[in-house]
Design a protein around this motif. Structure first.
Motif, PDB file in Angstrom:
ATOM      1  N   ASN A   1      69.753  75.038  84.810  1.00  0.00           N
ATOM      2  CA  ASN A   1      69.904  74.274  85.805  1.00  0.00           C
ATOM      3  C   ASN A   1      69.514  72.570  85.714  1.00  0.00           C
ATOM      4  O   ASN A   1      68.692  72.003  86.411  1.00  0.00           O
ATOM      5  N   ILE A   2      69.841  72.186  84.492  1.00  0.00           N
ATOM      6  CA  ILE A   2      69.661  70.803  84.010  1.00  0.00           C
ATOM      7  C   ILE A   2      70.448  69.933  84.702  1.00  0.00           C
ATOM      8  O   ILE A   2      71.734  69.961  84.939  1.00  0.00           O
ATOM      9  N   PRO A   3      69.838  68.755  85.575  1.00  0.00           N
ATOM     10  CA  PRO A   3      70.598  67.908  86.235  1.00  0.00           C
ATOM     11  C   PRO A   3      71.843  67.268  85.373  1.00  0.00           C
ATOM     12  O   PRO A   3      71.655  67.131  84.345  1.00  0.00           O
ATOM     13  N   SER A   4      73.014  67.403  86.068  1.00  0.00           N
ATOM     14  CA  SER A   4      74.200  67.026  85.128  1.00  0.00           C
ATOM     15  C   SER A   4      74.985  66.046  86.055  1.00  0.00           C
ATOM     16  O   SER A   4      76.162  65.656  85.825  1.00  0.00           O
ATOM     17  N   GLN A   5      74.280  65.051  86.868  1.00  0.00           N
ATOM     18  CA  GLN A   5      75.000  64.071  87.774  1.00  0.00           C
ATOM     19  C   GLN A   5      74.371  62.646  87.091  1.00  0.00           C
ATOM     20  O   GLN A   5      73.355  62.713  87.150  1.00  0.00           O
ATOM     21  N   PRO A   6      75.074  61.893  86.829  1.00  0.00           N
ATOM     22  CA  PRO A   6      76.612  62.104  86.397  1.00  0.00           C
ATOM     23  C   PRO A   6      77.133  62.827  85.244  1.00  0.00           C
ATOM     24  O   PRO A   6      78.212  63.283  85.007  1.00  0.00           O
ATOM     25  N   SER A   7      75.805  62.694  84.458  1.00  0.00           N
ATOM     26  CA  SER A   7      76.022  63.625  83.085  1.00  0.00           C
ATOM     27  C   SER A   7      74.578  64.096  82.569  1.00  0.00           C
ATOM     28  O   SER A   7      73.711  63.250  83.079  1.00  0.00           O
ATOM     29  N   VAL A   8      74.781  65.008  81.781  1.00  0.00           N
ATOM     30  CA  VAL A   8      73.431  65.429  81.333  1.00  0.00           C
ATOM     31  C   VAL A   8      72.808  64.458  80.388  1.00  0.00           C
ATOM     32  O   VAL A   8      73.620  63.934  79.537  1.00  0.00           O
ATOM     33  N   ASP A   9      71.741  64.302  80.295  1.00  0.00           N
ATOM     34  CA  ASP A   9      70.973  62.855  79.576  1.00  0.00           C
ATOM     35  C   ASP A   9      70.286  63.947  78.408  1.00  0.00           C
ATOM     36  O   ASP A   9      69.206  64.310  78.582  1.00  0.00           O
ATOM     37  N   TYR A  10      71.167  64.094  77.152  1.00  0.00           N
ATOM     38  CA  TYR A  10      70.729  64.959  76.215  1.00  0.00           C
ATOM     39  C   TYR A  10      69.294  64.410  75.572  1.00  0.00           C
ATOM     40  O   TYR A  10      68.911  65.178  74.646  1.00  0.00           O
ATOM     41  N   SER A  11      69.240  62.901  75.857  1.00  0.00           N
ATOM     42  CA  SER A  11      67.926  62.469  75.355  1.00  0.00           C
ATOM     43  C   SER A  11      66.534  62.596  75.909  1.00  0.00           C
ATOM     44  O   SER A  11      65.508  62.190  75.725  1.00  0.00           O
ATOM     45  N   ALA A  12      66.709  63.182  77.333  1.00  0.00           N
ATOM     46  CA  ALA A  12      65.481  63.146  78.099  1.00  0.00           C
ATOM     47  C   ALA A  12      64.652  64.372  77.494  1.00  0.00           C
ATOM     48  O   ALA A  12      64.890  65.388  76.766  1.00  0.00           O
ATOM     49  N   ASP A  13      63.352  64.299  77.693  1.00  0.00           N
ATOM     50  CA  ASP A  13      62.423  65.084  77.442  1.00  0.00           C
ATOM     51  C   ASP A  13      61.896  65.653  78.862  1.00  0.00           C
ATOM     52  O   ASP A  13      60.625  65.222  79.289  1.00  0.00           O
ATOM     53  N   ILE A  14      62.223  66.494  79.355  1.00  0.00           N
ATOM     54  CA  ILE A  14      61.980  66.993  80.563  1.00  0.00           C
ATOM     55  C   ILE A  14      60.531  67.527  80.756  1.00  0.00           C
ATOM     56  O   ILE A  14      59.842  67.360  81.643  1.00  0.00           O
ATOM     57  N   ASP A  15      59.905  68.268  79.992  1.00  0.00           N
ATOM     58  CA  ASP A  15      58.808  68.835  80.131  1.00  0.00           C
ATOM     59  C   ASP A  15      57.671  67.783  79.133  1.00  0.00           C
ATOM     60  O   ASP A  15      56.543  68.284  79.087  1.00  0.00           O
ATOM     61  N   GLY A  16      58.143  66.865  78.502  1.00  0.00           N
ATOM     62  CA  GLY A  16      57.172  65.928  78.027  1.00  0.00           C
ATOM     63  C   GLY A  16      56.298  66.489  76.634  1.00  0.00           C
ATOM     64  O   GLY A  16      55.481  66.377  76.333  1.00  0.00           O
ATOM     65  N   ASP A  17      56.913  67.424  76.047  1.00  0.00           N
ATOM     66  CA  ASP A  17      56.649  68.204  74.590  1.00  0.00           C
ATOM     67  C   ASP A  17      57.075  67.474  73.467  1.00  0.00           C
ATOM     68  O   ASP A  17      56.521  67.785  72.305  1.00  0.00           O
ATOM     69  N   GLY A  18      57.899  66.183  73.647  1.00  0.00           N
ATOM     70  CA  GLY A  18      58.532  65.327  72.488  1.00  0.00           C
ATOM     71  C   GLY A  18      59.748  66.024  72.116  1.00  0.00           C
ATOM     72  O   GLY A  18      60.122  65.367  71.075  1.00  0.00           O
ATOM     73  N   LEU A  19      60.213  67.033  72.579  1.00  0.00           N
ATOM     74  CA  LEU A  19      61.466  67.697  72.269  1.00  0.00           C
ATOM     75  C   LEU A  19      62.743  66.949  73.555  1.00  0.00           C
ATOM     76  O   LEU A  19      62.490  67.288  74.634  1.00  0.00           O
ATOM     77  N   THR A  20      63.800  66.694  73.246  1.00  0.00           N
ATOM     78  CA  THR A  20      64.906  66.278  74.043  1.00  0.00           C
ATOM     79  C   THR A  20      65.294  67.466  74.453  1.00  0.00           C
ATOM     80  O   THR A  20      65.349  68.502  73.903  1.00  0.00           O
ATOM     81  N   VAL A  21      66.582  67.244  75.459  1.00  0.00           N
ATOM     82  CA  VAL A  21      67.149  68.500  75.990  1.00  0.00           C
ATOM     83  C   VAL A  21      67.854  68.870  75.043  1.00  0.00           C
ATOM     84  O   VAL A  21      67.879  70.315  74.729  1.00  0.00           O
ATOM     85  N   LEU A  22      68.630  68.329  73.914  1.00  0.00           N
ATOM     86  CA  LEU A  22      69.343  68.427  72.752  1.00  0.00           C
ATOM     87  C   LEU A  22      68.456  69.333  71.931  1.00  0.00           C
ATOM     88  O   LEU A  22      68.781  70.633  71.361  1.00  0.00           O
ATOM     89  N   MET A  23      67.227  68.852  71.679  1.00  0.00           N
ATOM     90  CA  MET A  23      66.312  69.635  70.468  1.00  0.00           C
ATOM     91  C   MET A  23      65.895  70.759  71.069  1.00  0.00           C
ATOM     92  O   MET A  23      65.699  71.776  70.404  1.00  0.00           O
ATOM     93  N   GLU A  24      65.728  70.980  72.354  1.00  0.00           N
ATOM     94  CA  GLU A  24      65.358  72.120  73.224  1.00  0.00           C
ATOM     95  C   GLU A  24      66.410  73.212  72.895  1.00  0.00           C
ATOM     96  O   GLU A  24      65.833  74.539  72.650  1.00  0.00           O
TER      97      GLU A  24
END
Length: 135
Positions: A20-43
């Motif tokens: 359920n990662i926000p996708s409006q207008p598109s997913v930000d794969y470079s975001a670090d939602i939990d602040g651990d240093g890993l982007t969405v893509l790296m998670e």
């Protein structure tokens, strides 16, 4: 979300939908939602939980036998990712290359590589794992 309630997903789109990662207008794969240093893509690439910090999923850099090494966990289910271990002497944007790196071990759970030249030969060196979404 609890990690045990989200089954492994084989594509990034399915994974971001399941989490359920926000996708409006598109997913930000470079975001670090939990602040651990890993982007969405790296998670996704490491099998992480995008909502719970897990520094254990970060690549480990060390010196082994006088060589700079990197060991990064990998998720076993993604079918749409490409992993490239790259080295650089300067960190300049166009200086990263795979030709300076030797992959020592790679399987479904991790990738282990080292800089080809020893720290004695080249005392300043950098390693990274670049993860790309396969075309």
């Amino acid at each position: 979300f609890e990690p045990t309630t989200i089954p492994p997903q084989s594509t990034l789109t399915a994974w971001t939908t399941a989490w359920n990662i926000p996708s409006q207008p598109s997913v930000d794969y470079s975001a670090d939602i939990d602040g651990d240093g890993l982007t969405v893509l790296m998670e996704y690439a490491t099998g992480g939980d995008p909502y719970t910090a897990d520094p254990g999923k970060l690549p480990v850099i060390s010196v082994v036998d006088d060589h700079l090494t990197i060991d990064m966990p990998k998720a076993s289910t993604p079918t749409d990712l490409l992993y490239f271990v790259q080295g650089s002497k300067t960190l300049a944007p166009n200086s990263w290359t795979t030709s300076t790196v030797e992959v020592l071990d790679e399987d479904e759970t991790h990738i282990l590589a080292r800089y080809k030249k020893s720290m004695t030969e080249e005392p300043v060196a950098h390693l990274r794992v670049r993860v790309l979404i396969a075309p």
